[in-house]
Design a protein around this motif. Structure first.
Motif, PDB file in Angstrom:
ATOM      1  N   LEU A   1       7.243  -4.676  20.755  1.00  0.00           N
ATOM      2  CA  LEU A   1       6.465  -3.634  20.075  1.00  0.00           C
ATOM      3  C   LEU A   1       6.206  -3.948  18.598  1.00  0.00           C
ATOM      4  O   LEU A   1       5.042  -3.909  18.169  1.00  0.00           O
ATOM      5  CB  LEU A   1       7.117  -2.275  20.289  1.00  0.00           C
ATOM      6  N   PRO A   2       7.215  -4.289  17.788  1.00  0.00           N
ATOM      7  CA  PRO A   2       6.899  -4.651  16.400  1.00  0.00           C
ATOM      8  C   PRO A   2       6.120  -5.970  16.300  1.00  0.00           C
ATOM      9  O   PRO A   2       5.328  -6.159  15.372  1.00  0.00           O
ATOM     10  CB  PRO A   2       8.266  -4.749  15.716  1.00  0.00           C
ATOM     11  N   ILE A   3       6.321  -6.851  17.253  1.00  0.00           N
ATOM     12  CA  ILE A   3       5.552  -8.098  17.268  1.00  0.00           C
ATOM     13  C   ILE A   3       4.073  -7.786  17.479  1.00  0.00           C
ATOM     14  O   ILE A   3       3.199  -8.370  16.828  1.00  0.00           O
ATOM     15  CB  ILE A   3       6.089  -9.061  18.353  1.00  0.00           C
ATOM     16  N   ALA A   4       3.777  -6.844  18.358  1.00  0.00           N
ATOM     17  CA  ALA A   4       2.392  -6.431  18.597  1.00  0.00           C
ATOM     18  C   ALA A   4       1.777  -5.851  17.328  1.00  0.00           C
ATOM     19  O   ALA A   4       0.616  -6.134  17.008  1.00  0.00           O
ATOM     20  CB  ALA A   4       2.332  -5.421  19.736  1.00  0.00           C
ATOM     21  N   VAL A   5       2.549  -5.062  16.599  1.00  0.00           N
ATOM     22  CA  VAL A   5       2.049  -4.486  15.343  1.00  0.00           C
ATOM     23  C   VAL A   5       1.748  -5.597  14.342  1.00  0.00           C
ATOM     24  O   VAL A   5       0.704  -5.575  13.672  1.00  0.00           O
ATOM     25  CB  VAL A   5       3.066  -3.473  14.765  1.00  0.00           C
ATOM     26  N   PHE A   6       2.633  -6.573  14.227  1.00  0.00           N
ATOM     27  CA  PHE A   6       2.431  -7.706  13.314  1.00  0.00           C
ATOM     28  C   PHE A   6       1.131  -8.439  13.650  1.00  0.00           C
ATOM     29  O   PHE A   6       0.311  -8.706  12.769  1.00  0.00           O
ATOM     30  CB  PHE A   6       3.636  -8.655  13.415  1.00  0.00           C
ATOM     31  N   MET A   7       0.928  -8.734  14.931  1.00  0.00           N
ATOM     32  CA  MET A   7      -0.295  -9.427  15.335  1.00  0.00           C
ATOM     33  C   MET A   7      -1.527  -8.564  15.096  1.00  0.00           C
ATOM     34  O   MET A   7      -2.567  -9.063  14.657  1.00  0.00           O
ATOM     35  CB  MET A   7      -0.217  -9.851  16.801  1.00  0.00           C
ATOM     36  N   ALA A   8      -1.425  -7.285  15.376  1.00  0.00           N
ATOM     37  CA  ALA A   8      -2.568  -6.384  15.199  1.00  0.00           C
ATOM     38  C   ALA A   8      -2.976  -6.292  13.732  1.00  0.00           C
ATOM     39  O   ALA A   8      -4.173  -6.214  13.427  1.00  0.00           O
ATOM     40  CB  ALA A   8      -2.240  -5.000  15.741  1.00  0.00           C
TER      41      ALA A   8
END
Length: 131
Positions: A54-61
């Motif tokens: 979930l935080p990885i997705a935010v970083f990429m987004a």
């Protein structure tokens, strides 16, 4: 003759990567028990993996929305994806987990998707990234 068709950008790939990362993270976090039952992969491992995504997705987004992507960010994302592929394949190879056939399929398919994202991101990183 010039090619005026749409071009794939690092931002577009990162947006898709972030979306799939968020979806997989939510699925693993919310359904770790049923998935564990189907795949013979430890439920706690699936839950932790989902929460990490979930935080990885935010970083990429965040970087998918940037006009230019710093080279360091592109490299971190590609490296993270490659580590995810290894973390998906090596534990069963070394006997640390014992997935059933569906579990192996689950691990290999998602590792392949992540490897494809890493390949596109690596290829496109110079077109959108700045040092």
């Amino acid at each position: 003759m010039t090619d005026s068709g749409p071009r794939l950008t690092l931002q577009t790939v990162l947006a898709f990567d972030a979306a799939t990362c968020a979806l997989m993270g939510a699925l693993l976090a919310l359904a770790s028990g049923p998935i564990a039952g189907l795949t013979a992969i430890l439920g706690l491992l699936l839950l932790v993996a989902g929460l990490l995504l979930l935080p990885i997705a935010v970083f990429m987004a965040m970087f998918a929305r940037a006009a230019t992507i710093p080279a360091w960010a592109a490299q971190v994302i590609v490296g993270g994806n490659l580590l995810w592929v290894l973390a998906s394949v090596l534990p069963p190879v070394f006997g640390l987990i014992a997935p059933n056939g569906l579990g192996w399929l689950f691990l290999l398919m998602q590792a392949a998707v992540v490897a494809v994202f890493a390949g596109f991101e690596w290829t496109l990183r110079g077109r959108s990234a700045v040092a």
